[in-house]
Scaffold this motif. Structure first.
Motif, PDB file in Angstrom:
ATOM      1  N   THR A   1       4.935   9.200   5.541  1.00 37.86           N
ATOM      2  CA  THR A   1       6.262   9.801   5.646  1.00 37.86           C
ATOM      3  C   THR A   1       6.190  11.255   5.166  1.00 37.86           C
ATOM      4  OG1 THR A   1       6.738   8.916   3.458  1.00 37.86           O
ATOM      5  CG2 THR A   1       7.592   7.670   5.332  1.00 37.86           C
TER       6      THR A   1
ATOM      7  N   ALA B   1       0.828  -1.205   0.000  1.00 46.13           N
ATOM      8  CA  ALA B   1       0.000   0.000   0.000  1.00 46.13           C
ATOM      9  C   ALA B   1       0.864   1.257   0.000  1.00 46.13           C
ATOM     10  CB  ALA B   1      -0.926  -0.005   1.216  1.00 46.13           C
ATOM     11  N   THR B   2       1.572   1.467  -1.085  1.00 46.61           N
ATOM     12  CA  THR B   2       2.404   2.676  -1.284  1.00 46.61           C
ATOM     13  C   THR B   2       3.271   2.983  -0.061  1.00 46.61           C
ATOM     14  OG1 THR B   2       0.744   4.292  -0.462  1.00 46.61           O
ATOM     15  CG2 THR B   2       0.640   3.730  -2.815  1.00 46.61           C
TER      16      THR B   2
ATOM     17  N   ASP C   1       3.880  11.202  -2.313  1.00 45.31           N
ATOM     18  CA  ASP C   1       4.733  10.649  -3.358  1.00 45.31           C
ATOM     19  C   ASP C   1       4.258  11.101  -4.739  1.00 45.31           C
ATOM     20  OD1 ASP C   1       5.916   9.357  -1.272  1.00 45.31           O
ATOM     21  OD2 ASP C   1       4.779   7.517  -1.555  1.00 45.31           O
TER      22      ASP C   1
ATOM     23  N   TYR D   1      -6.091   9.877   1.451  1.00 47.50           N
ATOM     24  CA  TYR D   1      -5.803  10.723   0.292  1.00 47.50           C
ATOM     25  C   TYR D   1      -7.062  11.277  -0.374  1.00 47.50           C
ATOM     26  CZ  TYR D   1      -0.978   9.927   1.067  1.00 47.50           C
ATOM     27  OH  TYR D   1       0.251   9.935   1.669  1.00 47.50           O
TER      28      TYR D   1
ATOM     29  N   GLU E   1      11.497   7.568  -1.723  1.00 46.81           N
ATOM     30  CA  GLU E   1      10.463   6.748  -1.080  1.00 46.81           C
ATOM     31  C   GLU E   1      10.464   5.358  -1.716  1.00 46.81           C
ATOM     32  OE1 GLU E   1       8.621   8.144   1.450  1.00 46.81           O
ATOM     33  OE2 GLU E   1       9.453  10.143   1.120  1.00 46.81           O
TER      34      GLU E   1
ATOM     35  N   TYR F   1       9.368   1.776  -2.038  1.00 47.67           N
ATOM     36  CA  TYR F   1       8.219   1.014  -1.528  1.00 47.67           C
ATOM     37  C   TYR F   1       8.608  -0.437  -1.229  1.00 47.67           C
ATOM     38  CZ  TYR F   1       4.873   4.635  -3.183  1.00 47.67           C
ATOM     39  OH  TYR F   1       4.163   5.794  -3.394  1.00 47.67           O
TER      40      TYR F   1
HETATM   41  N1  GLU Z   1       5.093   6.374   0.682  1.00 48.31           N
HETATM   42  C1  GLU Z   1       4.736   7.256   1.728  1.00 48.31           C
HETATM   43  C2  GLU Z   1       4.478   6.519   3.022  1.00 48.31           C
HETATM   44  O1  GLU Z   1       4.698   5.357   3.102  1.00 48.31           O
HETATM   45  C3  GLU Z   1       3.538   8.113   1.380  1.00 48.31           C
HETATM   46  C4  GLU Z   1       2.389   7.353   0.811  1.00 48.31           C
HETATM   47  C5  GLU Z   1       1.445   6.828   1.858  1.00 48.31           C
HETATM   48  O2  GLU Z   1       1.003   7.622   2.717  1.00 48.31           O
HETATM   49  O3  GLU Z   1       1.132   5.645   1.802  1.00 48.31           O
HETATM   50  O4  GLU Z   1       4.105   7.068   4.002  1.00 48.31           O
END
Ligand code: GLU
Length: 277
Positions: free
Chosen positions: A175, A123-124, A213, A195, A237, A239
């Motif tokens: 992050t 999840a990103t 991101d 988001y 970033e 992943y």
């Molecule tokens: N990749 C960043 C994170 O893990 C921002 C995207 C998100 O919030 O999932 O925090």
């Protein structure tokens, strides 16, 4: 006679309550034992548990275009993370349909993993040293970087344009919310649950820019041509897929699957399908 009858009743009640208490204690004890048993079987091999369950429960985003977005017309969640989860499941369990998807946000994903609600997070999610204290990560499967989304024509064209008057929108548990405070300490940061809410707030003029991101921002910009991604990325970033701490065999299986997907062209196919901007 009356007196001794009273005494008899009293003694009877005392004995009864002693037994009742002992029984309760026993019940508590056996509950505790049970708890420990489930704990220890979980603490064994995560991969074995997953194979026994014959499915992988993945935590995915539901509001993030390109990575994990729920399609309201058919209820399906679609995106790169979702397709990667299916492809990895196909390799580990022999069938891409042996998946269950549960919605996570940036804030809920680690607690949900550690509660046992989900087996893995795709999840990103950026691999960071702090998060490594709480979860285990796979190898990197995508490289993003933090950027800014603004309304076209905005005076903000890069991180240098952020001043004490700038309202920056971010998401809790990301992050991005931490990094922006380091990179632009004077900014006013407003944090949202997810988001979808953050983008709605940007569109409603509640902030001057939304930060996260670049890949996520490109997804938003593709939904509404009044908005654009500006400036260079100002963080890295990488992943990763997260699993509960100590699930070495599961993480190894995920890494082997990632290597296989890169090798056989499936990774490139999915990358080009979703992230070819
Ligand atoms: N990749 C960043 C994170 O893990 C921002 C995207 C998100 O919030 O999932 O925090």
């Amino acid at each position: 006679m009356f007196k001794s009858k009273k005494l008899f009743t009293f003694m009877f009640l005392v004995i009864l309550s002693v037994f009742a208490l002992a029984a309760c204690g026993g019940e508590e004890e056996s509950k505790e034992e049970n708890k420990e048993e489930t704990g220890s079987s979980e603490g064994g091999s995560t991969l074995e548990t997953i194979k026994a369950n014959d499915k992988i429960v993945w935590g995915v985003k539901n509001d993030t275009k390109l990575f994990g977005l729920k399609n309201p017309s058919n209820g399906e969640i679609e995106g790169f993370d979702v397709d990667m989860a299916k492809a990895i499941t196909e390799i580990i369990l022999g069938d891409a349909s042996k998946v269950e998807f549960k919605e996570v946000t940036s804030k809920t994903r680690i607690p949900m993993l550690n509660n046992g609600d989900i087996d893995a997070i795709i999840a990103t999610m950026t691999i960071t040293e702090e998060r490594k204290q709480e979860v285990d990560f796979s190898d990197v499967y995508f490289e993003a970087g933090q950027a800014l989304l603004v309304k076209k024509g905005s005076p903000i064209q890069s991180i240098e344009d952020i001043t004490a008057d700038t309202k920056v929108l971010a998401v809790k548990g990301s992050t991005s919310a931490i990094n922006i405070r380091e990179k632009a300490p004077e900014a006013q940061v407003l944090e949202f649950e997810n988001y979808a809410e953050a983008f709605t707030a940007l569109k409603a003029g509640q902030g001057d820019t939304l930060t996260t991101d670049n890949a996520i921002l490109f997804g938003m910009a593709s939904e509404d041509s009044n908005f654009e991604v500006v400036g260079d990325t100002f963080t890295d970033e990488p992943y990763g897929i997260a699993a509960k701490k100590g699930s070495d065999d599961f993480v190894q299986a995920i890494n082997d699957a990632l290597a296989e997907l890169k090798e056989n062209g499936k990774y490139d196919e999915l990358y080009n399908k979703w992230l070819n901007f």
